[in-house]
Design an enzyme around this catalytic site. Structure first.
Site, PDB file in Angstrom:
ATOM      1  N   HIS A 234      60.322  47.555  38.112  1.00 46.29           N
ATOM      2  CA  HIS A 234      59.658  47.880  36.844  1.00 46.29           C
ATOM      3  C   HIS A 234      58.548  46.867  36.680  1.00 46.29           C
ATOM      4  CE1 HIS A 234      58.863  49.204  32.841  1.00 46.29           C
ATOM      5  NE2 HIS A 234      59.500  48.231  32.226  1.00 46.29           N
TER       6      HIS A 234
ATOM      7  N   GLU B 171      60.649  55.810  27.058  1.00 45.22           N
ATOM      8  CA  GLU B 171      61.904  55.297  26.499  1.00 45.22           C
ATOM      9  C   GLU B 171      61.884  55.297  24.974  1.00 45.22           C
ATOM     10  OE1 GLU B 171      62.888  52.068  30.092  1.00 45.22           O
ATOM     11  OE2 GLU B 171      62.001  51.410  28.191  1.00 45.22           O
TER      12      GLU B 171
ATOM     13  N   GLY C 255      73.300  44.437  40.207  1.00 38.52           N
ATOM     14  CA  GLY C 255      73.696  45.391  39.182  1.00 38.52           C
ATOM     15  C   GLY C 255      73.442  46.811  39.647  1.00 38.52           C
ATOM     16  N   SER C 256      73.055  47.672  38.741  1.00 35.16           N
ATOM     17  CA  SER C 256      72.885  49.087  39.042  1.00 35.16           C
ATOM     18  C   SER C 256      71.886  49.332  40.169  1.00 35.16           C
ATOM     19  CB  SER C 256      72.435  49.829  37.776  1.00 35.16           C
ATOM     20  OG  SER C 256      72.152  51.177  38.056  1.00 35.16           O
TER      21      SER C 256
ATOM     22  N   SER D 271      78.249  33.900  39.011  1.00 32.81           N
ATOM     23  CA  SER D 271      78.021  35.317  38.717  1.00 32.81           C
ATOM     24  C   SER D 271      79.271  36.140  39.011  1.00 32.81           C
ATOM     25  CB  SER D 271      76.856  35.848  39.558  1.00 32.81           C
ATOM     26  OG  SER D 271      76.799  37.256  39.503  1.00 32.81           O
TER      27      SER D 271
ATOM     28  N   GLN E 129      63.819  37.778  33.968  1.00 37.03           N
ATOM     29  CA  GLN E 129      63.025  37.589  35.177  1.00 37.03           C
ATOM     30  C   GLN E 129      62.155  36.338  35.150  1.00 37.03           C
ATOM     31  OE1 GLN E 129      60.838  41.128  36.196  1.00 37.03           O
ATOM     32  NE2 GLN E 129      62.675  42.414  36.225  1.00 37.03           N
TER      33      GLN E 129
ATOM     34  N   ASP F  60      64.536  42.680  32.489  1.00 34.44           N
ATOM     35  CA  ASP F  60      63.174  42.228  32.205  1.00 34.44           C
ATOM     36  C   ASP F  60      63.117  40.839  31.584  1.00 34.44           C
ATOM     37  OD1 ASP F  60      61.924  44.566  33.148  1.00 34.44           O
ATOM     38  OD2 ASP F  60      62.207  45.583  31.224  1.00 34.44           O
TER      39      ASP F  60
END
Length: 344
Positions: A109, A196, A27-28, A52, A87, A84
């Site tokens: 993260h 956030e 992804g990003s 995917s 995972q 998150d």
């Protein structure tokens, strides 16, 4: 005392040469890490689940793509670049059974490690390399010969070389061109969540909506409210990013400055700060993460309800109409466009 800033001179050139690096997710951030590391001369593979949507995208970029389990088996160092809440399941199913002593797991993260959603086995390094910018900026800056600053952290140094590997990875994505600061999984996770929730996303969006509603409810046109409470926010934030709060104040009018320093504290006041402290405590104790895990396992019902309500807000409809009048503003319809395994 200011934190030490690590740059290119603090890394060991070629430390990752001869090692297989696996990026789990494309992804990003995953895409940016994989591309930058490959262009830095490293052997990089990509791990994705069967079916995917990102498989073809990764192959088109020249990567060998494997099922996640196989990628973990082949890797010396692997980056978990997944959302998150995905995972832990992927770790239990595809990653942990294929870990061997001496491997290194990297995160972008710290939430899953800090709150115990993932408990890596002994014998593997566990570290973090977290660029402080979105993936497309990480990639664009690298291509321009620059870099995005990053954080590194070490949770488990089984091989005695976790920091060297983290710095080498940061070097490979271009972060040491800008500067890297060492932190902890605890500090990165708790400050990131607080930022956030209380300022960047939750605080800013709630402030914009409340200001917009105040003007509209007082009889002003929604278009005027949009310009003053949302559109011009970018101008102010850009000035802050470029020169700090004091620099922003230097650049605006005296009238704006006086309103800022006398009225701002009436909006964000002692009660606001007290609520921020409650939010921080919920993060520190794990209450927020437990709530978020339960929400995710429960099918995201409240999450989807709140998002849908936000999308129906008058500020959104007003903004769509006004942005059509601004050819210099890049138009993006990002709803539903996230790639598989997208992360922050």
């Amino acid at each position: 005392m200011p934190a030490k800033v690590y740059t290119d001179k603090d890394t060991t050139p070629g430390y990752l040469k001869g090692k297989t690096l696996a990026v789990i997710g494309f992804g990003s951030q995953g895409h940016a890490h994989a591309m930058n590391l490959k262009d830095s001369g490293n052997k990089v593979i990509v791990g994705l689940y069967k079916g995917s949507k990102s498989i073809e995208a990764a192959k088109k970029k020249g990567f060998q793509v494997y099922d996640t389990a196989e990628a973990v088996k082949r890797a010396d160092v692997l980056l978990i670049a997944l959302p998150d809440m995905k995972q832990a399941d992927v770790f239990a199913k595809d990653i942990e059974p294929n870990l061997a002593k001496g491997k290194t797991i990297l995160f972008i993260h710290g939430l899953a490690i800090h709150y115990g959603l993932i408990k890596p086995p002994l014998g593997v390094n566990v570290a973090m390399v977290a660029p402080k910018g979105p993936g497309h900026i990480v990639r664009a800056q690298y291509v321009e010969g620059k870099g995005v600053p990053a954080l590194i952290a070490i949770a488990q140094d089984a091989g005695g070389n976790a920091k060297k590997i983290a710095l080498a990875w940061a070097h490979g994505i271009g972060a040491t061109r800008a500067g890297v600061i060492q932190t902890t999984f605890k500090e990165e996770t708790e400050t990131d969540l607080f930022g956030e929730q209380a300022v960047l996303c939750g605080g800013a969006s709630a402030l914009v909506q409340a200001g917009f509603e105040t003007l509209v409810e007082a009889g002003y046109q929604p278009e005027m409210a949009y310009f003053e409470c949302l559109h011009e926010l970018k101008l102010i934030v850009d000035l802050m990013v470029e020169s700090g709060i004091a620099g922003m104040r230097f650049s605006v009018s005296e009238t704006a400055k006086y309103g800022d320093i006398t009225r701002g504290p009436r909006v964000v006041n002692a009660r606001t700060k007290a609520e921020m402290k409650k939010i921080l405590k919920e993060i520190q104790t794990g209450k927020f993460t437990k709530e978020w895990v339960a929400e995710h396992k429960g099918g995201l019902k409240n999450y989807k309800k709140l998002l849908a309500a936000g999308e129906k807000h008058l500020v959104e409809k007003t903004g769509q109409r006004l942005r059509a009048l601004m050819p210099w503003v890049q138009k993006k319809n990002i709803k539903g466009s996230q790639a598989d395994y997208t992360s922050k």
